[in-house]
Design a protein around this motif. Structure first.
Motif, PDB file in Angstrom:
ATOM      1  N   PRO A  12       0.847  -1.197   0.000  1.00  0.00           N
ATOM      2  CA  PRO A  12       0.000   0.000   0.000  1.00  0.00           C
ATOM      3  C   PRO A  12       0.883   1.248   0.000  1.00  0.00           C
ATOM      4  CG  PRO A  12      -0.378  -1.397   1.952  1.00  0.00           C
ATOM      5  CD  PRO A  12       0.887  -1.851   1.319  1.00  0.00           C
ATOM      6  N   ALA A  13       0.459   2.248  -0.779  1.00  0.00           N
ATOM      7  CA  ALA A  13       1.273   3.453  -0.933  1.00  0.00           C
ATOM      8  C   ALA A  13       0.397   4.696  -0.885  1.00  0.00           C
ATOM      9  CB  ALA A  13       2.016   3.397  -2.270  1.00  0.00           C
ATOM     10  N   LEU A  14       0.940   5.750  -0.295  1.00  0.00           N
ATOM     11  CA  LEU A  14       0.252   7.044  -0.268  1.00  0.00           C
ATOM     12  C   LEU A  14       1.155   8.110  -0.904  1.00  0.00           C
ATOM     13  CD1 LEU A  14      -1.252   7.256   3.339  1.00  0.00           C
ATOM     14  CD2 LEU A  14      -2.492   6.848   1.189  1.00  0.00           C
ATOM     15  N   PRO A  15       0.559   9.097  -1.533  1.00  0.00           N
ATOM     16  CA  PRO A  15       1.366  10.220  -2.015  1.00  0.00           C
ATOM     17  C   PRO A  15       2.087  10.873  -0.843  1.00  0.00           C
ATOM     18  CG  PRO A  15      -0.899  10.367  -2.801  1.00  0.00           C
ATOM     19  CD  PRO A  15      -0.872   9.284  -1.788  1.00  0.00           C
ATOM     20  N   VAL A  16       3.239  11.460  -1.109  1.00  0.00           N
ATOM     21  CA  VAL A  16       3.993  12.156  -0.068  1.00  0.00           C
ATOM     22  C   VAL A  16       3.495  13.592  -0.003  1.00  0.00           C
ATOM     23  CG1 VAL A  16       6.301  12.926   0.583  1.00  0.00           C
ATOM     24  CG2 VAL A  16       5.980  10.659  -0.409  1.00  0.00           C
ATOM     25  N   VAL A  17       3.182  14.043   1.218  1.00  0.00           N
ATOM     26  CA  VAL A  17       2.613  15.392   1.328  1.00  0.00           C
ATOM     27  C   VAL A  17       3.691  16.463   1.506  1.00  0.00           C
ATOM     28  CG1 VAL A  17       0.332  14.711   2.116  1.00  0.00           C
ATOM     29  CG2 VAL A  17       2.142  15.037   3.795  1.00  0.00           C
ATOM     30  N   GLY A  22      19.771  17.402  -3.014  1.00  0.00           N
ATOM     31  CA  GLY A  22      18.827  17.189  -4.111  1.00  0.00           C
ATOM     32  C   GLY A  22      17.390  17.237  -3.642  1.00  0.00           C
ATOM     33  N   THR A  23      16.485  17.469  -4.579  1.00  0.00           N
ATOM     34  CA  THR A  23      15.047  17.505  -4.299  1.00  0.00           C
ATOM     35  C   THR A  23      14.344  16.606  -5.314  1.00  0.00           C
ATOM     36  OG1 THR A  23      15.287  19.796  -3.581  1.00  0.00           O
ATOM     37  CG2 THR A  23      13.045  18.998  -3.940  1.00  0.00           C
ATOM     38  N   PRO A  24      14.086  15.325  -4.946  1.00  0.00           N
ATOM     39  CA  PRO A  24      13.419  14.449  -5.908  1.00  0.00           C
ATOM     40  C   PRO A  24      12.012  14.939  -6.209  1.00  0.00           C
ATOM     41  CG  PRO A  24      13.724  13.350  -3.769  1.00  0.00           C
ATOM     42  CD  PRO A  24      14.415  14.672  -3.677  1.00  0.00           C
ATOM     43  N   ASP A  25      11.567  14.688  -7.426  1.00  0.00           N
ATOM     44  CA  ASP A  25      10.223  15.098  -7.838  1.00  0.00           C
ATOM     45  C   ASP A  25       9.198  14.365  -6.973  1.00  0.00           C
ATOM     46  OD1 ASP A  25       7.863  15.718  -9.046  1.00  0.00           O
ATOM     47  OD2 ASP A  25       8.301  14.685 -10.930  1.00  0.00           O
ATOM     48  N   ARG A  26       8.441  15.127  -6.189  1.00  0.00           N
ATOM     49  CA  ARG A  26       7.498  14.523  -5.238  1.00  0.00           C
ATOM     50  C   ARG A  26       6.462  13.646  -5.934  1.00  0.00           C
ATOM     51  NH1 ARG A  26       4.683  18.747  -1.410  1.00  0.00           N
ATOM     52  NH2 ARG A  26       3.141  18.831  -3.072  1.00  0.00           N
ATOM     53  N   ALA A  27       6.152  13.966  -7.152  1.00  0.00           N
ATOM     54  CA  ALA A  27       5.131  13.185  -7.874  1.00  0.00           C
ATOM     55  C   ALA A  27       5.559  11.727  -8.057  1.00  0.00           C
ATOM     56  CB  ALA A  27       4.847  13.835  -9.227  1.00  0.00           C
ATOM     57  N   THR A  28       6.872  11.484  -8.000  1.00  0.00           N
ATOM     58  CA  THR A  28       7.353  10.112  -8.206  1.00  0.00           C
ATOM     59  C   THR A  28       7.559   9.387  -6.876  1.00  0.00           C
ATOM     60  OG1 THR A  28       9.709  10.648  -8.114  1.00  0.00           O
ATOM     61  CG2 THR A  28       8.610  10.891 -10.258  1.00  0.00           C
ATOM     62  N   LEU A  29       7.277  10.032  -5.752  1.00  0.00           N
ATOM     63  CA  LEU A  29       7.543   9.432  -4.435  1.00  0.00           C
ATOM     64  C   LEU A  29       6.256   8.927  -3.792  1.00  0.00           C
ATOM     65  CD1 LEU A  29      10.024  12.080  -2.986  1.00  0.00           C
ATOM     66  CD2 LEU A  29      10.578   9.896  -4.071  1.00  0.00           C
ATOM     67  N   ARG A  30       6.369   7.870  -2.997  1.00  0.00           N
ATOM     68  CA  ARG A  30       5.235   7.331  -2.247  1.00  0.00           C
ATOM     69  C   ARG A  30       5.705   6.957  -0.840  1.00  0.00           C
ATOM     70  NH1 ARG A  30       3.521   9.169  -6.082  1.00  0.00           N
ATOM     71  NH2 ARG A  30       2.098   8.344  -7.668  1.00  0.00           N
ATOM     72  N   ASP A  72      -4.006   3.695   2.842  1.00  0.00           N
ATOM     73  CA  ASP A  72      -5.077   4.338   3.598  1.00  0.00           C
ATOM     74  C   ASP A  72      -4.436   5.106   4.756  1.00  0.00           C
ATOM     75  OD1 ASP A  72      -7.218   4.762   5.591  1.00  0.00           O
ATOM     76  OD2 ASP A  72      -8.400   3.455   4.287  1.00  0.00           O
ATOM     77  N   PRO A  73      -4.831   6.371   4.940  1.00  0.00           N
ATOM     78  CA  PRO A  73      -4.237   7.130   6.052  1.00  0.00           C
ATOM     79  C   PRO A  73      -4.388   6.425   7.398  1.00  0.00           C
ATOM     80  CG  PRO A  73      -5.514   8.577   4.622  1.00  0.00           C
ATOM     81  CD  PRO A  73      -5.769   7.174   4.142  1.00  0.00           C
TER      82      PRO A  73
END
Ligand code: CTP
Ligand code: MG
Length: 241
Positions: free
Chosen positions: A138-143, A157-165, A208-209
């Protein structure tokens, strides 16, 4: 919880042998109560409520075996649950769980500390395993924005948040895959990470949160609040006896 239509058995391994240093309670964390019920009992009851699990192995500190047996002897779980002694690190505890259930077709590794995990999420992971995915998490977007830093704390570095979970449990695996991953002398806080090293594809599903890990006092306060507010609507996450 027999899956009469499918004889490939699902064994849940519940790491509950940690010390809970960051929580700072007087007892091992899995035995700390949330809304009057120890986390390990909430987690096991959630697994049972999912209807997707055939057996449950709970790994606990050596001095907690007796209390775990007492906590997990209610009729809903008595014949399904087995308590084993965990190890010094989470990896050692999971390895002990695997050894206690060599007959499994699938393993679900599920932290006792994720005590409020909705049963539906557990069932979703098992459904994806049965659909043929060898590893499911299970994975959630990173806020928050996530940055990497060097030893001095300077940002590198600052990884693209859209690619992180952010990854939760239960994490589900084809049994042979997890056994192979643990055959080596490895250490990790994330079981899927070991499977990734073998080159196996790891599928993410929507997390799920409520499957958050109770790590700090703040997390415990949050869990207490959720339980007290939702006990009426979410009977599966409150005491069952
Ligand atoms: N765990 C385990 N065996 C260990 C360490 C951890 O079974 N040797 C379990 C914990 O009981 C918990 C889960 O792994 O259910 C996730 O670990 P974590 O949240 O880190 O719990 P603790 O190790 O107990 O906490 P801390 O790291 O703050 O001491
Ligand atoms: Mg820990």
């Amino acid at each position: 919880m027999n899956n009469a239509d499918n004889d490939r058995s699902v064994v849940a391994l519940v790491p509950a042998a940690g010390r809970g240093v960051r929580l700072g309670a007087n007892a091992p964390k899995a035995f700390v109560e949330v809304g009057g019920t120890p986390m390990v009992r909430l987690a096991v009851d959630g697994l049972i409520a999912s209807g997707a699990v055939d057996r449950i192995i709970v790994m606990v500190p050596p001095e907690s075996v007796e209390s775990a047996v007492a906590l997990l002897s209610h009729s809903a779980v008595r014949d399904i649950v087995r308590i084993v002694v965990g190890g010094a690190e989470r990896t050692d505890s999971v390895r002990a769980g695997i050894a206690a259930a060599p007959e499994a077709s699938y393993y679900l590794v599920h932290d006792a500390a994720r005590a409020l995990t909705p049963p539906g999420l557990i069932a979703d992971v098992v459904a994806q395993l049965r659909a043929g995915h060898p590893a499911v998490v299970p994975a959630l977007p990173v806020v928050d924005t996530v940055k990497s830093v060097d030893a001095l704390g300077t940002v590198t570095g600052t990884p693209d948040r859209a690619t992180l979970r952010a990854i939760q449990t239960p994490q589900g695996f084809e049994a042979g895959l997890l056994r192979t991953a643990y055959a080596a002398d490895v250490h990790a806080t994330d079981d899927a990470g070991l499977v990734e090293l073998l080159g196996a594809p790891v599928r993410t599903i929507a997390g799920d949160p409520l499957a958050f890990k109770i790590t700090t006092r703040l997390d415990l306060m949050l869990a207490e609040t959720i339980l007290s507010r939702h006990a009426a609507e979410r009977p599966e996450i409150v005491r069952t006896s």
